[in-house]
Design a protein around this motif. Structure first.
Motif, PDB file in Angstrom:
ATOM      1  N   GLN A  60       0.936  -1.437  -0.452  1.00 30.58           N
ATOM      2  CA  GLN A  60      -0.170  -0.378   0.198  1.00 30.58           C
ATOM      3  C   GLN A  60       1.092   1.046   0.182  1.00 30.58           C
ATOM      4  O   GLN A  60       0.389   1.879  -0.509  1.00 30.58           O
ATOM      5  CB  GLN A  60      -0.993   0.236   1.733  1.00 30.58           C
ATOM      6  N   VAL A  61       2.009   1.333   0.691  1.00 26.11           N
ATOM      7  CA  VAL A  61       2.960   2.163   0.652  1.00 26.11           C
ATOM      8  C   VAL A  61       3.278   2.946  -1.151  1.00 26.11           C
ATOM      9  O   VAL A  61       3.133   3.938  -1.097  1.00 26.11           O
ATOM     10  CB  VAL A  61       3.956   2.203   1.720  1.00 26.11           C
ATOM     11  N   GLU A  62       3.623   1.781  -1.083  1.00 26.83           N
ATOM     12  CA  GLU A  62       4.221   1.388  -2.441  1.00 26.83           C
ATOM     13  C   GLU A  62       3.181   2.576  -3.215  1.00 26.83           C
ATOM     14  O   GLU A  62       3.196   3.237  -4.449  1.00 26.83           O
ATOM     15  CB  GLU A  62       4.777   0.574  -3.398  1.00 26.83           C
ATOM     16  N   THR A  63       2.447   1.654  -3.334  1.00 32.90           N
ATOM     17  CA  THR A  63       1.377   2.357  -4.100  1.00 32.90           C
ATOM     18  C   THR A  63       0.542   4.086  -4.317  1.00 32.90           C
ATOM     19  O   THR A  63       0.491   4.856  -5.042  1.00 32.90           O
ATOM     20  CB  THR A  63      -0.223   1.540  -3.954  1.00 32.90           C
ATOM     21  N   ILE A  64       0.836   4.050  -2.972  1.00 32.38           N
ATOM     22  CA  ILE A  64       0.486   5.667  -2.816  1.00 32.38           C
ATOM     23  C   ILE A  64       1.323   6.397  -2.863  1.00 32.38           C
ATOM     24  O   ILE A  64       1.123   7.276  -3.987  1.00 32.38           O
ATOM     25  CB  ILE A  64       0.561   5.574  -1.532  1.00 32.38           C
ATOM     26  N   LYS A  65       3.176   5.782  -2.919  1.00 32.33           N
ATOM     27  CA  LYS A  65       4.338   6.792  -3.758  1.00 32.33           C
ATOM     28  C   LYS A  65       4.605   6.699  -4.857  1.00 32.33           C
ATOM     29  O   LYS A  65       4.556   7.324  -5.511  1.00 32.33           O
ATOM     30  CB  LYS A  65       5.474   6.802  -2.651  1.00 32.33           C
ATOM     31  N   ASP A  66       4.116   5.597  -5.880  1.00 34.47           N
ATOM     32  CA  ASP A  66       4.493   5.544  -7.152  1.00 34.47           C
ATOM     33  C   ASP A  66       3.468   6.031  -8.278  1.00 34.47           C
ATOM     34  O   ASP A  66       3.139   6.275  -9.017  1.00 34.47           O
ATOM     35  CB  ASP A  66       4.992   4.465  -7.401  1.00 34.47           C
ATOM     36  N   VAL A  67       1.884   5.392  -7.716  1.00 40.02           N
ATOM     37  CA  VAL A  67       0.769   5.784  -8.372  1.00 40.02           C
ATOM     38  C   VAL A  67      -0.548   6.804  -7.889  1.00 40.02           C
ATOM     39  O   VAL A  67      -0.749   7.496  -8.852  1.00 40.02           O
ATOM     40  CB  VAL A  67       0.366   3.969  -8.271  1.00 40.02           C
ATOM     41  N   VAL A  68      -0.715   6.792  -6.868  1.00 41.61           N
ATOM     42  CA  VAL A  68      -1.953   7.689  -6.521  1.00 41.61           C
ATOM     43  C   VAL A  68      -1.221   9.459  -6.341  1.00 41.61           C
ATOM     44  O   VAL A  68      -1.497  10.163  -6.993  1.00 41.61           O
ATOM     45  CB  VAL A  68      -1.998   6.932  -5.114  1.00 41.61           C
ATOM     46  N   LEU A  69       0.333   9.210  -5.383  1.00 35.73           N
ATOM     47  CA  LEU A  69       0.647  10.403  -5.297  1.00 35.73           C
ATOM     48  C   LEU A  69       0.927  10.963  -6.652  1.00 35.73           C
ATOM     49  O   LEU A  69       0.399  12.393  -7.326  1.00 35.73           O
ATOM     50  CB  LEU A  69       1.616  10.996  -4.729  1.00 35.73           C
ATOM     51  N   PRO A  70       1.747  10.262  -7.598  1.00 35.17           N
ATOM     52  CA  PRO A  70       1.677  11.094  -8.717  1.00 35.17           C
ATOM     53  C   PRO A  70       0.640  11.836  -9.614  1.00 35.17           C
ATOM     54  O   PRO A  70       0.453  12.714 -10.523  1.00 35.17           O
ATOM     55  CB  PRO A  70       2.765   9.856  -9.234  1.00 35.17           C
ATOM     56  N   LYS A  71      -0.349  10.856  -9.550  1.00 35.03           N
ATOM     57  CA  LYS A  71      -1.439  11.571 -10.379  1.00 35.03           C
ATOM     58  C   LYS A  71      -2.635  12.246 -10.333  1.00 35.03           C
ATOM     59  O   LYS A  71      -2.565  13.039 -10.239  1.00 35.03           O
ATOM     60  CB  LYS A  71      -2.893  10.166 -10.813  1.00 35.03           C
ATOM     61  N   ALA A  72      -2.434  12.101  -8.354  1.00 40.01           N
ATOM     62  CA  ALA A  72      -3.600  13.303  -7.656  1.00 40.01           C
ATOM     63  C   ALA A  72      -1.885  14.797  -7.763  1.00 40.01           C
ATOM     64  O   ALA A  72      -2.765  16.089  -7.124  1.00 40.01           O
ATOM     65  CB  ALA A  72      -3.114  12.734  -5.602  1.00 40.01           C
ATOM     66  N   LEU A  73      -0.550  14.238  -7.777  1.00 36.68           N
ATOM     67  CA  LEU A  73       0.465  15.920  -7.941  1.00 36.68           C
ATOM     68  C   LEU A  73      -0.175  17.460  -8.410  1.00 36.68           C
ATOM     69  O   LEU A  73      -0.163  18.385  -7.655  1.00 36.68           O
ATOM     70  CB  LEU A  73       1.556  15.670  -7.886  1.00 36.68           C
ATOM     71  N   PRO A  74      -0.350  17.203  -9.555  1.00 32.18           N
ATOM     72  CA  PRO A  74      -0.977  18.999 -10.295  1.00 32.18           C
ATOM     73  C   PRO A  74      -2.319  19.390  -9.195  1.00 32.18           C
ATOM     74  O   PRO A  74      -2.526  19.851  -8.792  1.00 32.18           O
ATOM     75  CB  PRO A  74      -1.997  18.459 -11.500  1.00 32.18           C
ATOM     76  N   GLY A  75      -3.529  18.430  -8.486  1.00 34.48           N
ATOM     77  CA  GLY A  75      -4.507  18.896  -8.384  1.00 34.48           C
ATOM     78  C   GLY A  75      -4.118  18.868  -6.589  1.00 34.48           C
ATOM     79  O   GLY A  75      -4.481  20.590  -5.553  1.00 34.48           O
ATOM     80  N   ILE A  76      -2.852  18.966  -5.965  1.00 37.04           N
ATOM     81  CA  ILE A  76      -2.181  19.077  -4.564  1.00 37.04           C
ATOM     82  C   ILE A  76      -1.538  20.113  -4.851  1.00 37.04           C
ATOM     83  O   ILE A  76      -1.453  21.232  -4.011  1.00 37.04           O
ATOM     84  CB  ILE A  76      -1.584  17.198  -4.610  1.00 37.04           C
ATOM     85  N   LEU A  77      -0.771  20.493  -5.855  1.00 39.63           N
ATOM     86  CA  LEU A  77      -0.243  21.513  -6.626  1.00 39.63           C
ATOM     87  C   LEU A  77      -0.896  22.970  -6.036  1.00 39.63           C
ATOM     88  O   LEU A  77      -0.448  24.116  -5.732  1.00 39.63           O
ATOM     89  CB  LEU A  77       1.044  21.461  -7.575  1.00 39.63           C
TER      90      LEU A  77
END
Length: 282
Positions: free
Chosen positions: A175-192
């Motif tokens: 789950q940690v790798e999923t969040i780090k490598d999949v979820v966060l990169p996809k959500a990064l524009p919205g987060i920024l």
């Protein structure tokens, strides 16, 4: 069917009219500030120190203080805010406690900024003995920014389909790798986007820094975190309301307002560019 179309058309007219009204008033305000402020804005105005009791010179210490303040706010609020949003969206199970936490975060976003200033005075200045300094002010603004960053980050994480998480987990990825490598990169524009908009709002706040470290005048520019500082919002407030020669410094006040608005607009443009780039990629 005809009634529905008429109803939709009426709502569209009301929406457009309201938007144009708001934009018109905003345009009048910006025109008044820019028409009176651009004449004062120059290279010397943004690179020199105030002189002759703030009646001449520039606003360099206020610009530097605002930049340092925003940097401290970013270092404090962004990691904690993003981590809290990841926990709430990815790890926390639906429960009464989770609902209470989310409701508390949204309520904190509605608290007047002056309350954060008083809380920062009690916590950072007095209880933690940080004194009236740029560090105390930055941490106070970080607390003010946390609810907005948590909310926008969680909304960005919610937009990521669960199918992506399930697919990576089915491949044996943790789950940690999923969040780090999949979820966060996809959500990064919205987060920024949420982070930049929040920080642009924090950069224009006056009340939270009023009790925690901002000063009317500092002789020179210091990068020390335990000293008082100058900031554009407070500098503008003093020139507009508290100076003993308000009419004489009014052009400088309009110039300071112009620089502050341009700074905030620049951050907003960056956020809009990040959002537009994300949409074109999608």
């Amino acid at each position: 069917m005809i009634k529905k179309r008429l109803f939709n058309t009426f709502n569209w007219i009301i929406l457009c009219g309201s938007t144009l009204t708001v934009c018109m008033f905003l345009g009048v305000i910006l025109w008044d500030i820019f028409s009176k402020g651009f004449s004062s804005v120059s290279w010397d105005f943004v690179t020199l120190f105030p002189t002759d009791g703030m009646t001449k010179g520039g606003i360099l210490p206020a610009i530097v203080g605002t930049v340092i303040l925003t940097f401290i706010t970013t270092l404090f609020s962004v990691p904690f805010g993003v981590a809290c949003a990841i926990y709430l969206n990815e790890y926390a199970r639906p429960s009464v406690l989770t609902n209470i936490i989310r409701a508390s975060i949204r309520n904190l976003a509605g608290i007047p900024s002056i309350i954060y200033g008083l809380f920062g005075l009690a916590l950072f200045v007095q209880a933690l003995h940080l004194g009236t300094s740029v560090l105390s002010a930055g941490l106070t603004l970080g607390l003010l920014s946390l609810p907005y960053i948590i909310t926008t980050t969680e909304e960005a994480l919610k937009r990521i389909p669960n199918s992506l998480r399930e697919a990576t987990l089915a491949l044996g990825v943790t789950q940690v790798e999923t969040i780090k490598d999949v979820v966060l990169p996809k959500a990064l524009p919205g987060i920024l986007t949420g982070v930049i908009l929040t920080l642009s709002r924090a950069a224009g706040e006056t009340a939270p820094i009023l009790f925690t470290g901002v000063a009317f005048y500092i002789n020179g520019v210091s990068a020390s975190l335990n000293q008082e500082f100058m900031a554009l919002p407070y500098h503008l407030y003093m020139l507009s309301t508290q100076h003993n020669a308000i009419e004489q410094v009014r052009p400088l006040a309009y110039g300071t307002a112009t620089v502050l608005i341009l700074l905030v607009f620049s951050l907003n443009i960056v956020a809009f560019y990040v959002r537009f780039k994300n949409r074109t990629q999608d």
